[in-house]
Design an enzyme around this catalytic site. Structure first.
Site: not given
Ligand code: NAP
Length: 249
Positions: A143, A157
């Site tokens: 990401s 995350y």
């Protein structure tokens, strides 16, 4: 491009929604045999039916990527059906974001189990086959939060996605000798169910407002993945970062 995708056996984890679902549809359209893995059987069966109705080929595998034996089962059944594995897309992931001080330790555990251990179990399950074939392609979903720390609510995350970056790069260097390609994707905000994963009301509202402003269709990631797979075998697309044009982070 299409001729390099046609007939490839492609395992996609997290195929029941979002990026995985869009990728399965596109690759099947290009003639890949797609193996659809996730926990929600009904979703996968509906997708498999859509693919078959469009003349494609798909297998359904109900699996939790955080359970090593489930991931091994996907690979065993794929080999039973097709005797080879060309591509593994380690896409399953979750994003229950919240500030560290909220101490959502169980969600940290789930993120680590799904986003990091799930990727490692996938690699472990396909690597012997790909080494034996002397060909293969492992695609991992990191990401933009794996390039910069999404501090404030996305620290854990980000930690999992930084881990995916490190594991991918180490894998790439190790398996180059085996003629195995490794690709890491770093997407920005993309339309999917990911944005609904937070149990912290404030973080959840902020994430949803951010996605509402910026998100781009899941198909954008599917096209990037198709590009990486569709290159000739001697060309490895190692990293792709793609964001909504207006997204700064
Ligand atoms: N959307 C974005 O903005 C964005 C940006 C950067 C990176 N990513 C990454 O892209 C990947 C796909 O996410 P998405 O955006 O498509 O989200 P999504 O719509 O929520 O899809 C996530 C998929 O992962 C599956 N999954 C979750 N936990 C699983 C588990 N334990 N075992 C098996 N499957 C599991 C879900 O299926 P079941 O619930 O049926 O198991 C679902 O199919 C993730 O790794 C995410 O971190 C997304």
């Amino acid at each position: 491009m299409e001729e390099n995708i046609k007939n490839k056996v492609v395992i996609i984890t997290g195929a029941s929604s979002g990026l995985g679902l869009a990728t399965a549809l596109l690759l099947a359209k290009y003639g890949a045999k797609v193996v659809l893995a996730a926990r929600r059987r009904e979703r996968l069966e509906k997708l498999a039916q859509t693919i078959k109705n469009q003349g494609g080929e798909a297998l359904v595998m109900v699996a939790d990527v955080a359970v090593r034996s489930d991931v091994e089962h996907i690979v065993r059944e794929t080999l039973n059906a097709y005797s080879r594995i060309d591509v593994l897309i380690n896409n399953a992931g979750i994003m229950p974001q919240a500030p560290l001080e909220k101490l959502k330790v169980e969600e940290w555990d789930r993120m680590i189990d799904t986003n990091i251990k799930g990727v490692l179990y996938g690699i472990a399950a396909v690597l012997p086959t790909m080494q034996q074939q002397h060909s293969g392609h492992i695609i991992n979903l990191s990401s933009v939060a794996g390039l910069r720390v999404a501090a404030g609510r996305g620290t854990v995350y980000s930690g999992t996605k930084f881990a995916v970056k490190a594991i991918s790069e180490g894998l790439r260097m190790e398996v180059a000798k085996d003629n195995i390609r490794v690709t890491t994707l770093y997407p920005g905000a993309v339309e999917s169910e990911l944005k609904y994963g937070s149990s912290d009301p404030e973080a959840s509202a902020n994430i949803q407002a951010f996605y509402k402003e910026y998100e781009i269709p899941a198909d954008s990631v599917a096209r990037a993945i198709a590009y990486a797979i569709g290159e000739p075998e001697e060309v490895a697309i190692n990293e792709i970062t793609l964001r909504p044009t207006k997204q700064e982070f």
